[in-house]
Design an enzyme around this catalytic site. Sequence first.
Site, PDB file in Angstrom:
ATOM      1  N   SER A   1       0.809  -1.226   0.000  1.00 19.62           N
ATOM      2  CA  SER A   1       0.000   0.000   0.000  1.00 19.62           C
ATOM      3  C   SER A   1       0.841   1.274   0.000  1.00 19.62           C
ATOM      4  O   SER A   1       0.286   2.372   0.031  1.00 19.62           O
ATOM      5  CB  SER A   1      -0.936  -0.009   1.205  1.00 19.62           C
TER       6      SER A   1
ATOM      7  N   THR B   1      -1.990   3.836   4.399  1.00 21.26           N
ATOM      8  CA  THR B   1      -1.019   4.881   4.104  1.00 21.26           C
ATOM      9  C   THR B   1      -0.143   5.098   5.311  1.00 21.26           C
ATOM     10  O   THR B   1      -0.616   4.979   6.431  1.00 21.26           O
ATOM     11  CB  THR B   1      -1.788   6.186   3.817  1.00 21.26           C
TER      12      THR B   1
ATOM     13  N   THR C   1       1.793   6.991  -0.071  1.00 25.31           N
ATOM     14  CA  THR C   1       0.904   5.852  -0.308  1.00 25.31           C
ATOM     15  C   THR C   1       0.881   5.464  -1.787  1.00 25.31           C
ATOM     16  O   THR C   1       1.214   6.282  -2.654  1.00 25.31           O
ATOM     17  CB  THR C   1      -0.540   6.233   0.116  1.00 25.31           C
TER      18      THR C   1
ATOM     19  N   ARG D   1      -6.745   8.452 -10.546  1.00 23.35           N
ATOM     20  CA  ARG D   1      -7.368   8.783  -9.253  1.00 23.35           C
ATOM     21  C   ARG D   1      -6.284   9.252  -8.265  1.00 23.35           C
ATOM     22  O   ARG D   1      -5.221   8.668  -8.145  1.00 23.35           O
ATOM     23  CB  ARG D   1      -8.076   7.545  -8.700  1.00 23.35           C
TER      24      ARG D   1
ATOM     25  N   THR E   1      -5.434   8.329   7.225  1.00 20.05           N
ATOM     26  CA  THR E   1      -5.344   7.075   6.484  1.00 20.05           C
ATOM     27  C   THR E   1      -6.776   6.596   6.241  1.00 20.05           C
ATOM     28  O   THR E   1      -7.693   6.985   6.948  1.00 20.05           O
ATOM     29  CB  THR E   1      -4.535   6.036   7.289  1.00 20.05           C
ATOM     30  N   GLY E   2      -6.937   5.784   5.229  1.00 21.35           N
ATOM     31  CA  GLY E   2      -8.278   5.278   4.938  1.00 21.35           C
ATOM     32  C   GLY E   2      -8.775   5.774   3.593  1.00 21.35           C
ATOM     33  O   GLY E   2      -7.983   6.133   2.722  1.00 21.35           O
TER      34      GLY E   2
HETATM   35  C1  SD4 Z   1      -5.947   7.058  -0.326  1.00 23.66           C
HETATM   36  N1  SD4 Z   1      -5.781   7.496   2.035  1.00 23.66           N
HETATM   37  O1  SD4 Z   1      -5.322   7.042  -1.370  1.00 23.66           O
HETATM   38  C2  SD4 Z   1      -5.191   6.773   0.948  1.00 23.66           C
HETATM   39  C3  SD4 Z   1      -5.143   5.320   1.140  1.00 23.66           C
HETATM   40  C4  SD4 Z   1      -4.964   4.905   2.552  1.00 23.66           C
HETATM   41  O2  SD4 Z   1      -5.000   3.571   4.319  1.00 23.66           O
HETATM   42  O3  SD4 Z   1      -4.814   5.570   3.437  1.00 23.66           O
HETATM   43  N2  SD4 Z   1      -5.014   3.841   3.025  1.00 23.66           N
HETATM   44  O4  SD4 Z   1      -7.140   7.261  -0.272  1.00 23.66           O
END
Ligand code: SD4
Length: 353
Positions: free
Chosen positions: A92, A208, A226, A236, A259-260
């Site tokens: 990731s 991330t 990330t 994207r 994160t997320g």
């Molecule tokens: C995203 N926030 O590209 C990042 C991915 C991520 O935990 O955090 N993952 O949307």
Amino acid sequence: MTDRRRFLKGSLLGVSASMLGWGGKLAAGPMRRGAADANHAAKASAARVVSTWDFGVAANQAAWAILGKGGHALDAVEAGAQVPESDLRNHSVGKGGYPDRDGHVSLDASIMDADGSCGAVAALEHIEHPISVARRVMERTPHVLLVGEGALQFALEQGFRKQDLLTPEAEQAWHEWLKTAKYQPSINSEVHDYGRTGRPGGAHNHDTIGMLAIDAHGRMSGACTTSGMAWKMRGRVGDSPIIGAGLYVDGEVGGATSTGVGEEVIRNAGSFLVVELMRQGRSPHEACKEAVMRIVKKRREASKTLQVGFLAMNRNGEVGAYAIQHGFTYAVCDAQKQDALIPSQSVYTTSYS
Ligand code: SD4
């Protein structure tokens, strides 16, 4: 040293263990080599770095190699973020990251300093360390954000090496995904254990690394890097390279990172919101919780199946976090503890299934 920097330094040295949100204590430091050494140790004991997720433990240690010697927070977060970027077991972040739906590994990163200086890259391909390209954008261009082909062109001009970032393992996972080709961000709530036992984790498709550091001189910096959501649409861009969404630092207040699912963070200017809430007097924990609740209130149903987590540290070194789903962790490293991994509180207390 500016007046503000002097003030920050003073406030850090004045922090007491009871102020530390995660329950840590400041080390007294070795005193036997005289007052100068004691003073240096006391300053180093005010330094601290925090990172999202369990792979933050290894990243923090790389950052601490700089912070522990009195180095700059900016150098520390860059060095720390490079660790998961190079870890091929990590799908990731950086090299080895899962690709977009067309098979391109496309990376997002941002870096920010206490005085508002910042740089970012988005949808950058073929470069192992997007965090370092982001830093070059900050330091060597009049811009904040470079994307895609232009970001790659800049990186190559700056001497970064072009390489294939799609590992056989990630390519195989992509081929598996193509069998159904269903885009479904999964909740990342399991413990990976990257950098601790070396065991890779389960089927995570988004994690991330966001890092925040205060150095011995009271300077605060942040970094976020990330490969974004696995199997995303080509082009994207998530929250991580968007200043104010995935990362925000203000030396007078503190910093935050996220994160997320980046779309939810962007919609709420998440990290900026957390910092502004801290400016108004909330603790890092309270600020992260409020930012999470804003997302949940607007997306009541959808929030049951999505993950967003915030991590924040104020200028006094207090740390807090909050997530929608159970399982978000953050790593804290300072003079006293090098590998603390702390579970965040969350809206939902059991794993979604
Ligand atoms: C995203 N926030 O590209 C990042 C991915 C991520 O935990 O955090 N993952 O949307």
